[in-house]
Design a protein around this motif. Structure first.
Motif, PDB file in Angstrom:
ATOM      1  N   UNK A  32       0.836  -1.198   0.000  1.00 51.50           N
ATOM      2  CA  UNK A  32       0.000   0.000   0.000  1.00 51.50           C
ATOM      3  C   UNK A  32       0.872   1.250   0.000  1.00 51.50           C
ATOM      4  N   UNK A  33       0.485   2.236  -0.817  1.00 48.38           N
ATOM      5  CA  UNK A  33       1.122   3.549  -0.751  1.00 48.38           C
ATOM      6  C   UNK A  33       0.304   4.516   0.091  1.00 48.38           C
ATOM      7  N   UNK A  34      -0.942   4.159   0.366  1.00 48.75           N
ATOM      8  CA  UNK A  34      -1.814   5.097   1.080  1.00 48.75           C
ATOM      9  C   UNK A  34      -2.502   4.440   2.264  1.00 48.75           C
ATOM     10  N   UNK A  35      -1.763   3.616   3.022  1.00 47.91           N
ATOM     11  CA  UNK A  35      -2.372   3.042   4.218  1.00 47.91           C
ATOM     12  C   UNK A  35      -2.441   4.154   5.268  1.00 47.91           C
ATOM     13  N   UNK A  36      -3.602   4.788   5.328  1.00 48.11           N
ATOM     14  CA  UNK A  36      -3.769   6.000   6.138  1.00 48.11           C
ATOM     15  C   UNK A  36      -4.710   5.748   7.309  1.00 48.11           C
ATOM     16  N   UNK A  37      -4.334   6.260   8.475  1.00 51.98           N
ATOM     17  CA  UNK A  37      -5.243   6.306   9.614  1.00 51.98           C
ATOM     18  C   UNK A  37      -5.258   7.742  10.129  1.00 51.98           C
ATOM     19  N   UNK A  38      -6.399   8.149  10.651  1.00 45.45           N
ATOM     20  CA  UNK A  38      -6.561   9.506  11.163  1.00 45.45           C
ATOM     21  C   UNK A  38      -6.826   9.455  12.652  1.00 45.45           C
ATOM     22  N   UNK A  39      -6.093  10.257  13.418  1.00 43.19           N
ATOM     23  CA  UNK A  39      -6.255  10.311  14.866  1.00 43.19           C
ATOM     24  C   UNK A  39      -6.592  11.746  15.240  1.00 43.19           C
ATOM     25  N   UNK A  40      -7.755  11.938  15.867  1.00 44.08           N
ATOM     26  CA  UNK A  40      -8.204  13.281  16.230  1.00 44.08           C
ATOM     27  C   UNK A  40      -8.686  13.287  17.677  1.00 44.08           C
TER      28      UNK A  40
END
Length: 240
Positions: free
Chosen positions: A119-127
């Motif tokens: 994956x080039x875009x294995x993204x997680x968002x933490x807010x």
């Protein structure tokens, strides 16, 4: 403020069960780095030219920036167009399965190709109540809830550790929400402990943070009001 409060405070090894990790599957709109190494250097360069996972950059824990790169976009039908290899349907496959499929296609044109897919875009968002809220693109797909919180610089002192919200969109378009208690060791055994691409983690503030912020706002308004009243009094006194 402790994590996993039900683990013993001793040096004795404690069994906490096995974490349930499932290999993430490729979905439409994912971006893949596909690398094919072959003795035919020029042909391999054509395929590999669009790779771009900058693994050396990693994740910047201060800004959330990372080595996100370019690659091959999985279209809405789950297909990827690769030079020389043609159109490959990769949606629904794990990375291991996709390597086998790319290798099979490459073997028709090259002898003993060496294939890598990731994956080039294995993204997680933490807010929420973390020190560095941001979206993080991570150079591997085995990422736990604790990893993501660590990338975000850990929770602030006001973060609710017993009520962390995980939001996930499934391949069929459904939105899931799951609350996790990381003060309990059983969270490690949850099927949601390991994250999938595009997961969002929200750390809710504890009530005393909300009260603290309200008190600060009230104090700020009182200070401003007192300053204005003092200024008006001085103006009236000196006839200005």
């Amino acid at each position: 403020m402790k994590y996993f409060q039900d683990l013993p405070d001793t040096a004795k090894v404690a069994s906490i069960g096995a974490s349930k990790f499932l290999d993430p599957v490729i979905e439409p709109d994912d971006i893949l780095a596909i690398n094919v190494n072959t003795t035919e250097t020029e042909a391999g360069m054509i395929i590999n030219a669009r790779n771009g996972v900058n693994l050396s950059a990693g994740v910047n824990n201060q800004t959330g920036a990372s080595g996100a790169g370019v690659g091959y976009l999985v279209d809405k039908n789950g297909d990827v167009e690769v030079p020389v290899l043609g159109k490959l349907h990769l949606a629904g496959l794990t990375i291991t399965q996709s390597k086998d499929k790319v290798r099979e296609a490459a073997s028709k044109s090259f002898k003993n190709p060496i294939v890598d897919v990731r994956f080039s875009n294995f993204k997680v968002t933490v807010i929420g109540e973390v020190n560095h809220p941001a979206s993080y693109v991570i150079p591997n797909e085995r990422v736990s809830l604790l990893d993501a919180i660590g990338y975000a610089g850990d929770m602030t002192v006001y973060g609710k550790r017993n009520n962390v919200l995980l939001m996930r969109r499934t391949a069929d378009g459904k939105n899931l929400a799951m609350r996790l208690d990381i003060t309990k060791k059983e969270t490690i055994n949850s099927p949601y402990f390991y994250l999938k691409q595009n997961d969002v983690i929200y750390v809710e503030p504890r009530r005393n943070r909300q009260t603290h912020d309200t008190e600060n706002n009230v104090l700020k308004y009182i200070t401003v009001a007192a300053t204005v009243i003092t200024a008006l009094t001085l103006l009236n006194r000196y006839g200005l």
